[in-house]
Design a protein around this motif. Structure first.
Motif, PDB file in Angstrom:
ATOM      1  N   LEU A 191       0.827  -1.204   0.000  1.00 46.56           N
ATOM      2  CA  LEU A 191       0.000   0.000   0.000  1.00 46.56           C
ATOM      3  C   LEU A 191       0.860   1.252   0.000  1.00 46.56           C
ATOM      4  O   LEU A 191       0.458   2.292  -0.539  1.00 46.56           O
ATOM      5  N   ALA A 192       2.033   1.159   0.635  1.00 48.80           N
ATOM      6  CA  ALA A 192       2.865   2.343   0.836  1.00 48.80           C
ATOM      7  C   ALA A 192       3.805   2.624  -0.325  1.00 48.80           C
ATOM      8  O   ALA A 192       4.541   3.610  -0.291  1.00 48.80           O
ATOM      9  N   LEU A 193       3.802   1.782  -1.338  1.00 49.64           N
ATOM     10  CA  LEU A 193       4.726   1.960  -2.459  1.00 49.64           C
ATOM     11  C   LEU A 193       4.147   2.920  -3.491  1.00 49.64           C
ATOM     12  O   LEU A 193       2.977   2.824  -3.870  1.00 49.64           O
ATOM     13  N   GLU A 194       4.984   3.835  -3.946  1.00 41.78           N
ATOM     14  CA  GLU A 194       4.618   4.801  -4.965  1.00 41.78           C
ATOM     15  C   GLU A 194       5.493   4.592  -6.194  1.00 41.78           C
ATOM     16  O   GLU A 194       6.554   3.944  -6.115  1.00 41.78           O
ATOM     17  N   PRO A 195       5.096   5.106  -7.361  1.00 44.31           N
ATOM     18  CA  PRO A 195       5.911   4.918  -8.577  1.00 44.31           C
ATOM     19  C   PRO A 195       7.365   5.325  -8.397  1.00 44.31           C
ATOM     20  O   PRO A 195       8.273   4.655  -8.902  1.00 44.31           O
ATOM     21  N   ALA A 196       7.627   6.388  -7.649  1.00 51.09           N
ATOM     22  CA  ALA A 196       9.008   6.838  -7.454  1.00 51.09           C
ATOM     23  C   ALA A 196       9.847   5.817  -6.698  1.00 51.09           C
ATOM     24  O   ALA A 196      11.067   5.732  -6.899  1.00 51.09           O
ATOM     25  N   ASP A 197       9.210   5.035  -5.833  1.00 53.16           N
ATOM     26  CA  ASP A 197       9.954   4.023  -5.083  1.00 53.16           C
ATOM     27  C   ASP A 197      10.519   2.954  -6.004  1.00 53.16           C
ATOM     28  O   ASP A 197      11.616   2.427  -5.771  1.00 53.16           O
ATOM     29  N   HIS A 198       9.800   2.616  -7.059  1.00 57.05           N
ATOM     30  CA  HIS A 198      10.285   1.602  -7.999  1.00 57.05           C
ATOM     31  C   HIS A 198      11.452   2.135  -8.828  1.00 57.05           C
ATOM     32  O   HIS A 198      12.227   1.350  -9.365  1.00 57.05           O
ATOM     33  N   GLN A 199      11.568   3.443  -8.916  1.00 55.74           N
ATOM     34  CA  GLN A 199      12.700   4.035  -9.613  1.00 55.74           C
ATOM     35  C   GLN A 199      13.939   4.075  -8.725  1.00 55.74           C
ATOM     36  O   GLN A 199      15.059   3.853  -9.186  1.00 55.74           O
ATOM     37  N   GLU A 200      13.730   4.352  -7.428  1.00 55.40           N
ATOM     38  CA  GLU A 200      14.860   4.513  -6.518  1.00 55.40           C
ATOM     39  C   GLU A 200      15.357   3.193  -5.947  1.00 55.40           C
ATOM     40  O   GLU A 200      16.562   2.977  -5.800  1.00 55.40           O
TER      41      GLU A 200
END
Length: 350
Positions: free
Chosen positions: A247-256
């Motif tokens: 739930l806490a994952l955002e698109p930017a997290d998959h980049q970083e």
């Protein structure tokens, strides 16, 4: 005896007998709460709360029964007002939600945005609670709804509605040894690394510790926090391997970061909405539930709250597959079952 006196009593009890905290919740002064409590005890002819010096040390046996009855009276009055507001088609009011930060930050914003479009004069109040906090006293503080998560087949007490299922994900920097994996991270691999995860996972009875123990393993924690965003900060700082809810994952997290599924031996979690027992639910609270879980039937929810039935809830849907477009939820159009709406007259002051 007045409702104000009963509410002050319940506020003190729900604040764990701390008058300062109760006064803050009630937006009143400490002397005011003490005065209302004294008036109530004088009328009853006995003490409800025990004193030690100037502080409250406990609840008398007779006080326990008074508190039980007072809670019922306050809830019944709130139900009458809620029912009347639903009949009038009134679209104003306060919606008090008690929720962990993960839900407040990552789940509720788009849903509440849609809700406010239908109820533009609705006042939403968010009360924070820790991840994994016990929901035994759900909504005792006058709240309309509590959002909690459980792992595996555990069902919270009270009127608990299963909203959706979610999984835990492993979060590592791109240069980390686990970043090369193209499969779920096994329990043994998690046990070899220092973990950065939720504070509740440290408990010996947590689903994480139980899963590791069943495999003959033990968790090593580098850091823990109540907030998933803080967990990301500490993973970024190199403290260890992050374990967070999807739930806490955002698109930017998959980049970083490199985001990997956790071992399937870690059970799925279920998001629940817990409603106060025996209290009429306002229409906007039902709409919020349907935004989060459109598979739930409104009439079943009403019957569960008033205690007339224990519905067999449908299996909650997976967050990842069914909520990928959660940013644009659709509010279902429905009549209010069993209620004839009256024309609403609104007077604007000032």
């Amino acid at each position: 005896m007045t409702l104000k006196e009963l509410r002050c009593l319940l506020a003190i009890v729900d604040a764990e007998l701390n008058i300062s905290a109760a006064a803050e919740i009630m937006h009143a002064s400490q002397p005011s709460l003490s005065r209302h409590l004294k008036l109530l005890e004088d009328e009853l002819g006995f003490q409800i709360l025990m004193r030690h010096g100037r502080s409250i040390s406990g609840i008398t046996p007779a006080g326990q029964e008074v508190i039980r009855l007072a809670r019922r009276v306050v809830n019944d009055v709130a139900s009458i007002r809620a029912y009347a507001a639903n009949v009038r088609g009134e679209e104003t009011g306060d919606l008090v939600l008690t929720t962990p930060q993960t839900y407040a930050r990552h789940v509720l914003p788009p849903v509440l945005s849609t809700l406010i479009q239908r109820y533009p004069r609705l006042n939403v109040r968010i009360q924070n609670m820790g991840e994994g906090a016990a929901p035994e006293r759900a909504c005792d503080n006058g709240g309309d709804m509590m959002l909690v998560s459980t792992a595996g087949d555990r069902v919270p007490p009270g009127v608990a509605l299963p909203l959706f299922r979610w999984k835990r994900m492993v979060l590592v920097p791109r240069g980390h040894a686990l970043a090369r994996l193209d499969r779920p991270v096994a329990l043994g691999e998690l046990a070899r690394h220092a973990l950065v995860t939720y504070e509740s996972s440290r408990r010996s009875d947590s689903s994480l510790c139980r899963a590791l123990s069943d495999a003959g393993l033990r968790a090593r924690f580098a850091c823990s926090a109540e907030d998933a965003d803080l967990i990301k900060v500490y993973v970024r700082a190199g403290l260890g391997v992050g374990l967070v809810g999807e739930l806490a994952l955002e698109p930017a997290d998959h980049q970083e970061f490199v985001v990997l599924p956790a071992d399937p031996a870690l059970p799925e979690c279920v998001a629940w909405a817990i409603l106060p027992t025996g209290r009429v639910v306002r229409d906007y609270a039902l709409d919020l539930i349907q935004l989060l879980a459109p598979q739930l039937d409104v009439d079943d929810i009403r019957r569960a709250v008033d205690g007339s039935a224990r519905p067999a809830w449908p299996r909650p849907r997976l967050w990842q597959s069914d909520y990928e477009d959660v940013g644009t939820p659709v509010l279902p159009s429905r009549p209010i079952s069993g209620v004839t709406r009256l024309p609403m007259q609104t007077t604007y002051l000032g």
